[in-house]
Design a protein around this motif. Structure first.
Motif, mmCIF file in Angstrom:
data_model
loop_
_atom_site.group_PDB
_atom_site.id
_atom_site.type_symbol
_atom_site.label_atom_id
_atom_site.label_comp_id
_atom_site.label_asym_id
_atom_site.label_seq_id
_atom_site.Cartn_x
_atom_site.Cartn_y
_atom_site.Cartn_z
ATOM 1 N N ALA A 100 0.834 -1.212 0.000
ATOM 2 C CA ALA A 100 0.000 0.000 0.000
ATOM 3 C C ALA A 100 0.865 1.256 0.000
ATOM 4 O O ALA A 100 0.626 2.201 -0.756
ATOM 5 C CB ALA A 100 -0.936 -0.009 1.213
ATOM 6 N N ARG A 101 1.902 1.284 0.828
ATOM 7 C CA ARG A 101 2.773 2.473 0.879
ATOM 8 C C ARG A 101 3.501 2.671 -0.441
ATOM 9 O O ARG A 101 3.642 3.792 -0.922
ATOM 10 C CB ARG A 101 3.803 2.337 2.020
ATOM 11 C CG ARG A 101 3.183 2.525 3.387
ATOM 12 C CD ARG A 101 4.228 2.975 4.379
ATOM 13 N NE ARG A 101 4.762 4.291 4.028
ATOM 14 C CZ ARG A 101 5.955 4.749 4.412
ATOM 15 N NH1 ARG A 101 6.744 3.986 5.143
ATOM 16 N NH2 ARG A 101 6.354 5.949 4.071
ATOM 17 N N ARG A 123 -3.775 -6.750 -5.345
ATOM 18 C CA ARG A 123 -5.024 -6.137 -5.825
ATOM 19 C C ARG A 123 -5.764 -5.460 -4.669
ATOM 20 O O ARG A 123 -6.242 -4.343 -4.805
ATOM 21 C CB ARG A 123 -5.903 -7.192 -6.482
ATOM 22 C CG ARG A 123 -5.223 -7.799 -7.697
ATOM 23 C CD ARG A 123 -6.181 -8.591 -8.525
ATOM 24 N NE ARG A 123 -7.106 -7.701 -9.228
ATOM 25 C CZ ARG A 123 -8.124 -8.132 -9.946
ATOM 26 N NH1 ARG A 123 -8.397 -9.409 -10.023
ATOM 27 N NH2 ARG A 123 -8.898 -7.266 -10.571
ATOM 28 N N ALA A 124 -5.825 -6.147 -3.522
ATOM 29 C CA ALA A 124 -6.557 -5.590 -2.384
ATOM 30 C C ALA A 124 -5.882 -4.320 -1.867
ATOM 31 O O ALA A 124 -6.537 -3.295 -1.634
ATOM 32 C CB ALA A 124 -6.658 -6.626 -1.271
ATOM 33 N N GLU A 125 -4.575 -4.348 -1.706
ATOM 34 C CA GLU A 125 -3.877 -3.229 -1.070
ATOM 35 C C GLU A 125 -3.707 -2.022 -1.986
ATOM 36 O O GLU A 125 -3.357 -0.933 -1.526
ATOM 37 C CB GLU A 125 -2.513 -3.684 -0.541
ATOM 38 C CG GLU A 125 -2.594 -4.717 0.571
ATOM 39 C CD GLU A 125 -3.471 -4.274 1.742
ATOM 40 O OE1 GLU A 125 -3.388 -3.084 2.133
ATOM 41 O OE2 GLU A 125 -4.238 -5.106 2.250
ATOM 42 N N THR A 126 -3.922 -2.205 -3.295
ATOM 43 C CA THR A 126 -3.872 -1.061 -4.204
ATOM 44 C C THR A 126 -5.291 -0.612 -4.567
ATOM 45 O O THR A 126 -5.478 0.169 -5.504
ATOM 46 C CB THR A 126 -3.104 -1.406 -5.499
ATOM 47 O OG1 THR A 126 -3.729 -2.539 -6.137
ATOM 48 C CG2 THR A 126 -1.657 -1.752 -5.214
ATOM 49 N N GLY A 127 -6.276 -1.132 -3.831
ATOM 50 C CA GLY A 127 -7.668 -0.728 -4.058
ATOM 51 C C GLY A 127 -8.182 -1.166 -5.425
ATOM 52 O O GLY A 127 -8.962 -0.457 -6.063
ATOM 53 N N GLY A 128 -7.724 -2.337 -5.878
ATOM 54 C CA GLY A 128 -8.187 -2.845 -7.178
ATOM 55 C C GLY A 128 -7.706 -1.995 -8.341
ATOM 56 O O GLY A 128 -8.369 -1.904 -9.377
ATOM 57 N N ALA A 129 -6.553 -1.385 -8.204
ATOM 58 C CA ALA A 129 -6.009 -0.493 -9.241
ATOM 59 C C ALA A 129 -5.906 -1.204 -10.593
ATOM 60 O O ALA A 129 -5.604 -2.394 -10.650
ATOM 61 C CB ALA A 129 -4.628 0.001 -8.818
ATOM 62 N N ASP A 130 -6.157 -0.457 -11.678
ATOM 63 C CA ASP A 130 -6.047 -1.087 -12.995
ATOM 64 C C ASP A 130 -4.809 -0.595 -13.750
ATOM 65 O O ASP A 130 -4.684 -0.792 -14.941
ATOM 66 C CB ASP A 130 -7.321 -0.844 -13.815
ATOM 67 C CG ASP A 130 -7.540 0.634 -14.080
ATOM 68 O OD1 ASP A 130 -6.679 1.453 -13.665
ATOM 69 O OD2 ASP A 130 -8.561 0.982 -14.703
ATOM 70 N N ASP A 131 -3.909 0.066 -13.034
ATOM 71 C CA ASP A 131 -2.699 0.559 -13.706
ATOM 72 C C ASP A 131 -1.440 -0.140 -13.196
ATOM 73 O O ASP A 131 -0.365 0.438 -13.150
ATOM 74 C CB ASP A 131 -2.576 2.079 -13.519
ATOM 75 C CG ASP A 131 -2.454 2.489 -12.060
ATOM 76 O OD1 ASP A 131 -2.697 1.633 -11.174
ATOM 77 O OD2 ASP A 131 -2.120 3.649 -11.794
ATOM 78 N N GLN A 172 -4.895 -3.905 -16.780
ATOM 79 C CA GLN A 172 -5.001 -3.301 -18.107
ATOM 80 C C GLN A 172 -3.605 -2.926 -18.605
ATOM 81 O O GLN A 172 -3.417 -2.650 -19.772
ATOM 82 C CB GLN A 172 -5.815 -1.993 -18.038
ATOM 83 C CG GLN A 172 -7.185 -2.144 -17.447
ATOM 84 C CD GLN A 172 -8.099 -2.904 -18.384
ATOM 85 O OE1 GLN A 172 -8.085 -2.679 -19.583
ATOM 86 N NE2 GLN A 172 -8.853 -3.842 -17.838
ATOM 87 N N ASP A 173 -2.680 -2.823 -17.654
ATOM 88 C CA ASP A 173 -1.342 -2.376 -18.034
ATOM 89 C C ASP A 173 -0.441 -3.582 -18.338
ATOM 90 O O ASP A 173 -0.923 -4.567 -18.863
ATOM 91 C CB ASP A 173 -0.781 -1.451 -16.947
ATOM 92 C CG ASP A 173 -0.278 -0.161 -17.576
ATOM 93 O OD1 ASP A 173 0.564 -0.271 -18.479
ATOM 94 O OD2 ASP A 173 -0.729 0.932 -17.189
ATOM 95 N N LEU A 174 0.830 -3.515 -17.967
ATOM 96 C CA LEU A 174 1.753 -4.551 -18.417
ATOM 97 C C LEU A 174 1.686 -5.824 -17.581
ATOM 98 O O LEU A 174 1.611 -5.772 -16.360
ATOM 99 C CB LEU A 174 3.188 -4.015 -18.398
ATOM 100 C CG LEU A 174 3.445 -2.681 -19.101
ATOM 101 C CD1 LEU A 174 4.930 -2.326 -19.017
ATOM 102 C CD2 LEU A 174 2.992 -2.727 -20.556
ATOM 103 N N MET A 175 1.727 -6.969 -18.249
ATOM 104 C CA MET A 175 1.887 -8.258 -17.581
ATOM 105 C C MET A 175 3.216 -8.821 -18.079
ATOM 106 O O MET A 175 3.472 -8.815 -19.289
ATOM 107 C CB MET A 175 0.741 -9.192 -17.936
ATOM 108 C CG MET A 175 0.724 -10.510 -17.145
ATOM 109 S SD MET A 175 1.910 -11.756 -17.685
ATOM 110 C CE MET A 175 1.214 -12.229 -19.258
ATOM 111 N N GLY A 176 4.014 -9.261 -17.140
ATOM 112 C CA GLY A 176 5.322 -9.751 -17.558
ATOM 113 C C GLY A 176 5.734 -11.014 -16.849
ATOM 114 O O GLY A 176 5.069 -11.495 -15.939
#
Ligand SMILES: *Cc1c(COP(=O)(O)O)cnc(C)c1O
Length: 416
Positions: A100-101, A123-131, A172-176
Motif C-alpha cells: 500500500a505504501r 489487488r486488495a492493497e492497491t484498491g483494485g487499481a487497474d494501472d 489493463q497495463d503490463l503483464m510480464g
C-alpha cells in the motif's frame, strides 16, 4: 567522504584505526554506461547489492532509470537519491502495508508475484487499481550459477500458466514474466535456456507477455571465477528474446546487481595480530566479509605498505574482530610472508554484497568510507585485467578458462 589518489595515500595521511570502505564511483559509472549501451532494453539496478546513495546517484547520472527494490527502506533510499527513478517492487512476498505504501506514497506501479495469494494481496492493497504492471516470477533451472536464487521464490513451470493467465486478467497495463538464473552466473547460455522455459509457460497459458525480465546474475571477477566476457551474456539474452513469441512492443528488462557494483569497492583492513598463518583483522564475517566466511570466496588481497619487501607470497587465513569463532575467512589469501601486526591489507571486489552486509555486532562495523582514484583489482569493463594478479590464483583461473573453452566448442584459446 574524503578523496585519496590511492589506498597508500590514505594510510600515509590517516593510519586508519577502523576499516575503511574504498569506493570508486567511476567504476559504477562505467558499468552502468556499459549496460545502457549494450543491453537492448531497460536496465534496473538491484539495490540490495549495494544500497549506498552514491551508487544510486551515480547510476542515475549515467542513464540507469530503473531500480529493483525489495523493501520500503530501499524505496525511500531511491526516492531520495534519484527522485524521478522508476521503481519496481520485485520481492515476490511483500507485507500488505509495504504494498500500500509503495503504491500510494511512492507511486510504484510494478510488482512481482509468484502465487495467486500474493496477486490477491496486491489487488486488495492497491484498491483494485487497474494501472499495475504485474510481473510473474518463475523458477528456472539454474545450472552455472554460484548462488541459486530459485530455492525460495518462483512459480514452478507446471503452475506458471494459471498464474500468468490470472495476472493477465488482473491488469489493463503490463503483464510480464521474470526469473533469476542465480547470482554470479558463469554460463551466458543460462539466460537463453531460462527464456525458453518462460516462453513455454506463456504458450501454454495462451498469453503474450508485455515484459520479459531476465533478472540479475551477471557476474564479476573473483579469484578462480573468471567468467566469459559480458558481451556473451547480453548476446545470449538477445538471442533468447528473438526466439520468444512476443508482440512488437514487448519490453526486455534486466536487473543487474553484482555486475554494476562488485568491482567498485574494496575494504582497507588492519592486521591486529598474527599467529602463524592466521591474521586477525579489524573486519570480518559480520562486517564486509560475509561471502569470504560463509561461501569461502577467496577475495583478492593486496598489502598496502610503503616499501615492497620482495618477500615470497604465502597463503594466509583471516579471523575477524568479533568473539565468535564463525568469524573466520579460510581463504587462502596470498600475501608476502613477512606480513605483520600493524600492516594494512586491501581486500578487493567487495562492492556487491560486501559493504552492504556490514553489521554492528560486538561493537564493530563502524567503518569509514573514502573515494579512491586507483583502478579496481579486476574488471569486466576494461578498467583492470580480467584476472587477479597472484601466481597461485592465475593457475586456478587457467583451469577455469580451459573448462569454458570446452563449453564453447574450443573457440576460446588457453591463456598464457
Ligand atoms: C538479488 C536480485 C537481483 C540481483 O542479482 P545479482 O546476482 O546481484 O545480479 C536481481 N533481481 C532480483 C529479484 C534479486 O533478488
Amino acid at each position: 567522504m574524503g578523496t585519496y589518489h590511492t589506498p597508500l595515500d590514505l594510510v600515509r595521511a590517516r593510519s586508519p584505526e577502523r576499516p575503511v570502505a574504498l569506493v570508486r564511483p567511476d567504476a559504477v559509472a562505467i558499468a552502468g554506461a556499459w549496460f545502457q549501451e549494450h543491453f537492448q532494453g531497460d536496465v534496473l539496478y538491484a539495490v540490495k547489492a549495494n544500497p549506498s546513495p552514491w551508487v544510486v546517484k551515480t547510476l542515475w547520472e549515467n542513464g540507469v532509470r530503473g531500480f529493483d527494490v525489495a523493501s520500503i527502506p530501499e524505496i525511500e533510499l531511491v526516492s531520495e537519491a534519484a527522485p524521478e527513478a522508476k521503481m519496481a517492487f520485485m520481492h515476490p512476498v511483500k507485507s500488505r502495508r509495504a504494498i500500500a505504501r509503495a503504491y500510494f506514497d511512492f507511486g510504484v506501479r510494478t510488482f512481482a508475484l509468484d502465487t495467486h495469494e500474493e496477486l490477491a494481496k496486491i489487488r486488495a492493497e492497491t484498491g483494485g487499481a487497474d494501472d499495475l504492471n504485474l510481473i510473474v516470477r518463475m523458477a528456472v533451472s539454474t545450472e552455472g550459477a554460484q548462488y541459486s536464487l530459485s530455492g525460495k521464490f518462483g512459480v514452478s513451470p507446471e503452475e506458471a500458466p494459471s498464474l500468468l493467465l490470472a495476472a493477465r486478467r488482473a491488469t489493463q497495463d503490463l503483464m510480464g514474466v521474470s526469473f533469476h538464473v542465480g547470482s554470479q552466473c558463469m554460463r551466458p547460455t543460462a539466460y537463453q535456456a531460462a527464456m525458453s522455459q518462460a516462453s513455454r509457460a506463456l504458450v501454454r497459458a495462451g498469453v503474450l507477455a508485455d515484459v520479459v525480465d531476465v533478472g540479475g546474475g551477471f557476474p564479476s571477477v573473483y579469484p578462480g571465477m573468471v567468467p566469459p566476457v559480458m558481451a556473451d551474456y547480453v548476446d545470449s539474452i538477445h538471442r533468447g528474446f528473438a526466439e520468444m513469441m512476443v508482440h512488437e512492443t514487448t519490453e526486455l528488462w534486466c536487473e543487474p546487481g553484482r555486475a554494476l557494483v562488485a568491482e567498485s569497492s574494496s575494504i582497507l583492513t588492519k592486521v591486529e595480530l598474527r599467529k602463524g598463518d592466521a591474521l586477525y583483522l579489524n573486519d570480518g564475517s559480520y562486517g564486509t566479509l560475509f561471502d569470504a566466511a560463509h561461501t569461502k570466496w577467496p577475495f583478492p588481497v593486496k598489502l598496502v605498505r610503503e616499501d615492497d619487501s620482495g618477500a615470497e607470497l604465502k597463503p594466509f587465513r583471516f579471523y575477524g574482530p568479533t568473539c565468535d569463532s564463525l568469524d573466520h575467512m579460510p581463504g587462502p589469501f596470498w600475501l608476502p610472508e613477512d606480513v605483520a601486526e600493524g600492516d594494512y591489507i586491501e581486500i578487493g571486489m567487495l562492492g556487491a554484497y560486501g559493504v552492504a552486509m556490514n553489521t554492528r555486532f560486538n561493537g564493530f562495523g563502524d567503518n569509514d568510507t573514502v573515494v579512491v582514484g586507483d583502478a579496481p583489482m579486476a574488471s569486466m569493463y576494461g578498467l583492470a585485467p580480467r584476472s587477479i594478479p597472484t601466481r597461485r590464483v592465475e593457475e586456478q583461473e587457467e583451469r577455469k578458462v580451459v573448462r569454458f573453452s570446452r563449453v564453447k566448442g574450443g573457440k576460446r584459446r588457453r591463456r598464457k
